[in-house]
Scaffold this active site. Structure first.
Site, PDB file in Angstrom:
ATOM      1  N   TYR A 195       0.859  -1.193   0.000  1.00 52.05           N
ATOM      2  CA  TYR A 195       0.000   0.000   0.000  1.00 52.05           C
ATOM      3  C   TYR A 195       0.901   1.252   0.000  1.00 52.05           C
ATOM      4  O   TYR A 195       2.055   1.192   0.429  1.00 52.05           O
ATOM      5  CB  TYR A 195      -0.888  -0.059   1.253  1.00 52.05           C
ATOM      6  CG  TYR A 195      -1.809   1.117   1.428  1.00 52.05           C
ATOM      7  CD1 TYR A 195      -2.928   1.273   0.605  1.00 52.05           C
ATOM      8  CD2 TYR A 195      -1.576   2.070   2.416  1.00 52.05           C
ATOM      9  CE1 TYR A 195      -3.771   2.354   0.758  1.00 52.05           C
ATOM     10  CE2 TYR A 195      -2.425   3.152   2.582  1.00 52.05           C
ATOM     11  CZ  TYR A 195      -3.512   3.295   1.747  1.00 52.05           C
ATOM     12  OH  TYR A 195      -4.348   4.364   1.903  1.00 52.05           O
ATOM     13  N   THR A 197       1.609   3.785   1.705  1.00 51.30           N
ATOM     14  CA  THR A 197       2.401   4.278   2.846  1.00 51.30           C
ATOM     15  C   THR A 197       3.335   3.224   3.431  1.00 51.30           C
ATOM     16  O   THR A 197       4.055   3.513   4.384  1.00 51.30           O
ATOM     17  CB  THR A 197       1.470   4.741   3.990  1.00 51.30           C
ATOM     18  OG1 THR A 197       0.724   3.602   4.431  1.00 51.30           O
ATOM     19  CG2 THR A 197       0.528   5.834   3.552  1.00 51.30           C
ATOM     20  N   LYS A 198       3.323   2.021   2.907  1.00 53.17           N
ATOM     21  CA  LYS A 198       4.080   0.939   3.551  1.00 53.17           C
ATOM     22  C   LYS A 198       5.565   0.965   3.143  1.00 53.17           C
ATOM     23  O   LYS A 198       5.983   1.794   2.337  1.00 53.17           O
ATOM     24  CB  LYS A 198       3.417  -0.401   3.243  1.00 53.17           C
ATOM     25  CG  LYS A 198       1.947  -0.478   3.745  1.00 53.17           C
ATOM     26  CD  LYS A 198       1.837  -0.625   5.260  1.00 53.17           C
ATOM     27  CE  LYS A 198       0.458  -0.296   5.814  1.00 53.17           C
ATOM     28  NZ  LYS A 198      -0.557  -1.320   5.659  1.00 53.17           N
ATOM     29  N   CYS A 199       6.342   0.018   3.672  1.00 52.72           N
ATOM     30  CA  CYS A 199       7.825   0.063   3.561  1.00 52.72           C
ATOM     31  C   CYS A 199       8.313   0.235   2.128  1.00 52.72           C
ATOM     32  O   CYS A 199       9.195   1.042   1.862  1.00 52.72           O
ATOM     33  CB  CYS A 199       8.432  -1.196   4.165  1.00 52.72           C
ATOM     34  SG  CYS A 199       8.065  -1.416   5.908  1.00 52.72           S
TER      35      CYS A 199
END
Ligand SMILES: *Cc1c(COP(=O)(O)O)cnc(C)c1O
Length: 398
Positions: A195, A197-199
Site C-alpha cells: 500500500y 504508505t508501507k515500507c
C-alpha cells in the site's frame, strides 16, 4: 520562563509554512521510468513483470515461494481460504491492528478471537494466546506492529505444539528480521502490504510468502478465478483460447504496472529502511529525557523495519489526553496519526464477544501517537517535530 503557548490555545505555531506531512511516498525517477516502460509495452495486467517481481521478492526475502496479489488483505484472506479455515473455526488475532486482519477471518466464516498485546513489541501476547486456545482454534495471526517482529519464537512453538497455522500479518514489516532471519521466512505463511504508505509500495498491492509449493499454488489458483498459472497468456500470441477453471476462485492478482513499481522500489528497500531508521534514531535521541513520553524500543535479536514511530504519552503526567495532544500537534503544523483504534472499539467490532479483557490494548490505544516518518524527511522537518512535541509536553505538564 513560562512554557510557550500552543497554537491550539492561541499561540504561534512551530511551523509557519506547509505542515510536516505524516507520510510522503519515496518515488524516484527510476520508479516512474519503470512504470512508464510497462505502459509503453502495452501489457497492463498480470504478466511477465509480475512473475519477475515474485521471483525478485522471493530471492530478496529468502523464501521459496512468493505470490504477488492485489493487497495484503487479499493475501491474508487467501491464506485462510487455502488453509481451509472457515465456519466452526477460531482464529486468534490482536485487537490492536488494522481492521483488515480481523475482517478476513470474518469473511471466511471463522470467528475472530481478539487477544491482548504485550508491551515490548506491541504484538500478540503469547501468554494471552495460551489462555485463549481452544479445541476450535485453527490459526494465529500475529501482527508485526510498526515493523517490529512479534514474539514469533513463542508463537510458532504454540502453533507447532497444537498443529495449527501461523498467518503472520507483516504489512508493516517488509525488511524486518527476527533473530537474524528475515520476516517472510520465519512463519509458515507471511503477508506483506505494498500500500502507498508501507515500507515499499506498488500503490496498492500485497505479497504472500510461504515455504510450501502446494500452498503457494493453491493461493495462485484461488486468487485468479481458479485458473491455472499462466492462464493470463491466453490473450497473447503464445497463448491458447482454452482455459480450465479448477475451483470457484477470486480476483486478487497484481498487475504488471504495479509490479514494475515494486521491482524498482525493491532495489531501494534497504536504503529506504535505513533512511526511516535514521529518523527514528533522531527521535529516540531527542526524546530520551522526556518524562512524559514512552519511546519504542527494539528487542534484542530484532531488526525493526520502522514503518511507524509510535510514542506513548504518559497521560498521568499531563493535563490533557492523547486526542487533545494530537489536535495541538496538528495546530503546530505537524501531522500525527493513531495506530490503531482497537477493533472491539469500532462499530463493526462491538458485536464480537470478548473472551478476555484487553487492558494493555486499551491503555496503549488511549496513549499512542504516531509521529511523521518517511525516508525523505529532512533534518529540519525532524527538528520541527521534536520542537513541537517538546513545546506541548512543557505546556501541558501537570
Ligand atoms: C495496511 C495494513 C493491512 C492491509 O494492507 P492492504 O495492502 O492495504 O490490504 C493489513 N494489516 C495491517 C496491520 C496493515 O497496517
Amino acid at each position: 520562563m513560562s512554557a510557550a503557548l500552543p497554537a491550539l490555545e492561541g499561540g504561534t505555531p512551530v511551523r509557519d509554512g506547509a505542515p510536516v506531512p505524516f507520510f510522503q511516498a519515496a518515488l524516484s525517477e527510476a520508479d516512474i521510468a519503470a512504470v512508464t516502460a510497462v505502459l509503453r509495452g502495452g501489457w497492463l495486467t498480470l504478466g511477465p513483470v509480475t512473475a519477475e517481481f515474485e521471483s525478485a521478492c522471493a530471492a530478496w526475502l529468502g523464501t521459496p515461494h512468493a505470490v504477488a496479489l492485489s493487497s495484503c488483505t487479499a493475501a491474508l484472506f487467501l491464506a485462510l481460504r487455502a488453509a481451509e479455515i472457515g465456519p466452526g473455526h477460531e482464529v486468534i488475532v490482536p485487537a490492536l491492528t488494522f481492521p483488515a486482519t480481523v475482517h478476513v477471518i470474518r469473511h471466511v466464516g471463522a470467528e475472530p478471537v481478539l487477544a491482548d498485546i504485550e508491551l515490548d513489541s506491541f504484538g500478540l501476547d503469547p501468554g494471552e494466546v495460551e489462555a485463549l486456545l481452544g479445541p476450535r482454534t485453527r490459526a494465529l495471526m500475529p501482527v508485526d506492529y510498526a515493523g517490529h517482529p512479534s514474539r514469533l519464537t513463542e508463537l510458532l512453538e504454540i502453533c507447532r505444539r497444537r498443529g495449527i497455522v501461523c498467518v503472520e500479518d507483516a504489512a508493516h514489516a517488509f525488511g524486518a528480521a527476527h533473530d537474524g532471519q528475515r520476516i517472510g521466512t520465519v512463519s509458515d505463511i507471511t503477508a506483506f502490504s505494498f500500500y502507498a504508505t508501507k515500507c515499499i509500495t506498488t500503490g496498492e498491492g500485497g505479497l504472500l510468502a510461504c515455504r510450501d509449493a502446494d500452498f503457494a499454488q493453491r493461493v495462485r489458483l484461488l486468487g485468479y478465478h481458479g485458473m491455472q498459472r499462466d492462464a493470463w497468456k491466453r490473450y497473447t500470441d503464445q497463448g491458447s483460447w482454452y482455459y480450465e477453471i479448477e475451483l470457484p476462485g477470486y480476483k486478487c492478482n497484481m498487475t504488471d504496472v504495479q509490479a514494475a513499481l515494486g521491482l524498482s522500489q525493491l532495489q531501494r528497500a534497504e536504503a529506504l529502511r535505513d533512511a526511516r531508521a535514521r529518523v527514528a534514531s533522531m527521535y529516540t535521541e531527542a526524546f530520551a529525557t522526556e518524562r512524559d513520553l514512552l519511546l519504542p524500543v527494539t528487542r534484542s535479536g530484532a531488526l525493526h523495519a520502522w514503518h511507524l514511530y509510535v510514542v506513548r504519552l504518559r497521560t498521568e503526567g499531563l493535563r490533557v489526553g492523547r486526542d487533545h495532544f494530537a489536535g495541538a500537534l496538528r495546530a503546530e503544523g505537524i501531522v500525527p496519526s493513531v495506530h490503531f483504534i482497537p477493533y472491539h472499539q469500532q462499530p463493526a467490532g462491538r458485536s464480537l464477544e470478548l473472551r478476555r479483557p484487553l487492558p494493555r490494548t486499551e491503555q496503549f490505544a488511549a496513549q499512542c501517537l504516531s509521529l511523521p516518518l518517511y525516508p525523505s524527511m529532512s533534518d529540519s522537518d525532524v527538528a520541527d517535530v521534536v520542537e513541537a512535541v517538546r513545546k506541548l509536553l512543557r505546556y501541558y505538564a501537570r
